[in-house]
Design a protein around this motif. Structure first.
Motif, PDB file in Angstrom:
ATOM      1  N   LEU A 157       1.179  -1.313   0.332  1.00 43.67           N
ATOM      2  CA  LEU A 157      -0.281   0.342  -0.348  1.00 43.67           C
ATOM      3  C   LEU A 157       0.905   1.096   0.252  1.00 43.67           C
ATOM      4  N   PHE A 158       1.929   0.919   1.012  1.00 43.62           N
ATOM      5  CA  PHE A 158       2.637   2.322   1.066  1.00 43.62           C
ATOM      6  C   PHE A 158       3.462   2.286  -0.714  1.00 43.62           C
ATOM      7  N   GLU A 159       4.132   1.569  -1.247  1.00 44.48           N
ATOM      8  CA  GLU A 159       4.061   1.831  -1.920  1.00 44.48           C
ATOM      9  C   GLU A 159       3.530   2.390  -3.182  1.00 44.48           C
ATOM     10  N   GLU A 160       2.416   2.123  -3.541  1.00 49.10           N
ATOM     11  CA  GLU A 160       1.992   1.777  -3.953  1.00 49.10           C
ATOM     12  C   GLU A 160       1.166   3.859  -4.575  1.00 49.10           C
ATOM     13  N   LEU A 161       1.190   4.149  -2.912  1.00 48.41           N
ATOM     14  CA  LEU A 161       0.569   5.687  -3.011  1.00 48.41           C
ATOM     15  C   LEU A 161       1.987   6.630  -2.969  1.00 48.41           C
TER      16      LEU A 161
END
Length: 347
Positions: free
Chosen positions: A317-321
């Motif tokens: 999730l962090f990477e996609e955001l």
């Protein structure tokens, strides 16, 4: 020309989410209100201290209802309109919903130039359109000071609501915007903020949480809130809900750098001190600077989402955001209830 200068000073004398009533005062009033008969279709009401009300109208659709308005925190009416609208729309996104309609809420002095009001409403209208919603009307009153915001209606599936208080031990906490906009705006009112700091603050406050919320739909989100007037720690306190505790890594939190400098110079908000008075007893600080403490209590206007996500999905999730352009960080984790509710230290 002199009259316009005076009007601008009157227009912006301190607002945004710093103008909210303190959480302690609000709680004392709300707990005394008559509740009325329970409605099984009211899935989320004010009892949960959540971001919006959610009412089920069918097995696959619930209405998300919210409103927010406040006085200006910037001098430019058009920018103020965008900020106020983005802030009001944010509560729909914090619940995992989609914006459908909005109504203007306007308080405006009859003696002030109506072009100012036109610019405020133009900024607000553009943000509603960007959100994919329809501006369907509104209500106005004559007032001594300018105030503007929106009443917003959205929809969400009843099984896919993001409550603010259902996090679980082990969840990672993710924040999607930088903190410090309240302190930066305070510094700006006394002509101490740099142009760069104010540009960062305005860019943050006008950015919708739409993209961040949509990205979250692909992940196991247990709780979510937007960080606004009660500050990072105040909204985190509501997320823990007296049932959980958490560790926060102060050195991982995204911050507008100049906000720390301004905090060291005591360019602080009264609302930030109210937040400290309300939640300070629930917080334990270790190796955290005074300036960082103030940033964590600082009321945010149109702040980012604070998300409790299943731990194994946090990195993805962090990477996609991050790839979507959000100044995002994994800022902590939820733990079982401990002696203190919030432990703030360094990673």
């Amino acid at each position: 020309m002199e009259q316009q200068k005076d009007e601008k000073i009157i227009f912006c004398k301190g607002g945004g989410c710093t103008a909210k009533l303190g959480a302690g005062i609000l709680s004392r009033v709300l707990e005394r209100l008559p509740k009325g008969p329970a409605d099984e279709n009211l899935l989320i009401g004010y009892d949960s201290k959540d971001d919006a009300a959610v009412y089920r109208i069918s097995d696959d659709t619930a209405i998300v209802q919210t409103l927010d308005f406040f006085p200006p925190m910037v001098d430019d009416p058009y920018t103020f309109g965008k900020i106020a609208a983005a802030n009001a729309l944010s509560d729909i996104y914090a619940m995992g919903g989609e914006v459908k309609t909005a109504l203007n809420i306007v308080c405006f002095p009859e003696s002030m130039d109506l072009n100012v009001l036109g610019e405020i409403m133009r900024g607000g209208s553009e943000k509603v359109i960007e959100a994919g919603g329809t501006l369907a009307g509104g209500h106005s009153i004559a007032d001594a000071d300018v105030k503007y915001g929106l009443s917003v209606m959205g929809t969400v599936h009843p099984d896919k609501i993001y409550p603010n208080n259902q996090g679980r031990p082990g969840d990672k906490l993710i924040l999607t915007k930088k903190l410090g906009v309240g302190i930066v705006c305070t510094a700006n009112r006394v002509k101490e903020a740099s142009d760069a700091a104010m540009e960062q603050a305005v860019a943050s406050m006008t950015m919708l949480n739409k993209s961040a919320s949509h990205i979250c739909h692909s992940y196991e989100i247990h709780a979510c809130t937007d960080v606004t007037g009660f500050g990072f720690l105040g909204h985190l306190h509501e997320m823990m809900d007296g049932k959980l505790s958490c560790r926060i890594f102060a050195d991982q939190i995204p911050v507008i750098k100049e906000a720390l400098d301004y905090a060291d110079e005591f360019l602080l908000t009264a609302a930030g001190q109210k937040n400290r008075n309300h939640v300070g007893e629930f917080v334990s600080f270790e190796n955290v600077s005074f300036a960082m403490e103030e940033v964590l209590f600082d009321p945010q206007t149109s702040g980012g989402l604070l998300i409790a996500v299943e731990s194994q999905q946090a990195e993805a999730l962090f990477e996609e955001l991050k790839q979507a352009g959000h100044p995002v960080a994994i800022v902590g984790e939820i733990i079982p209830k401990a002696e203190k509710e919030i432990y703030v230290g360094v990673l």
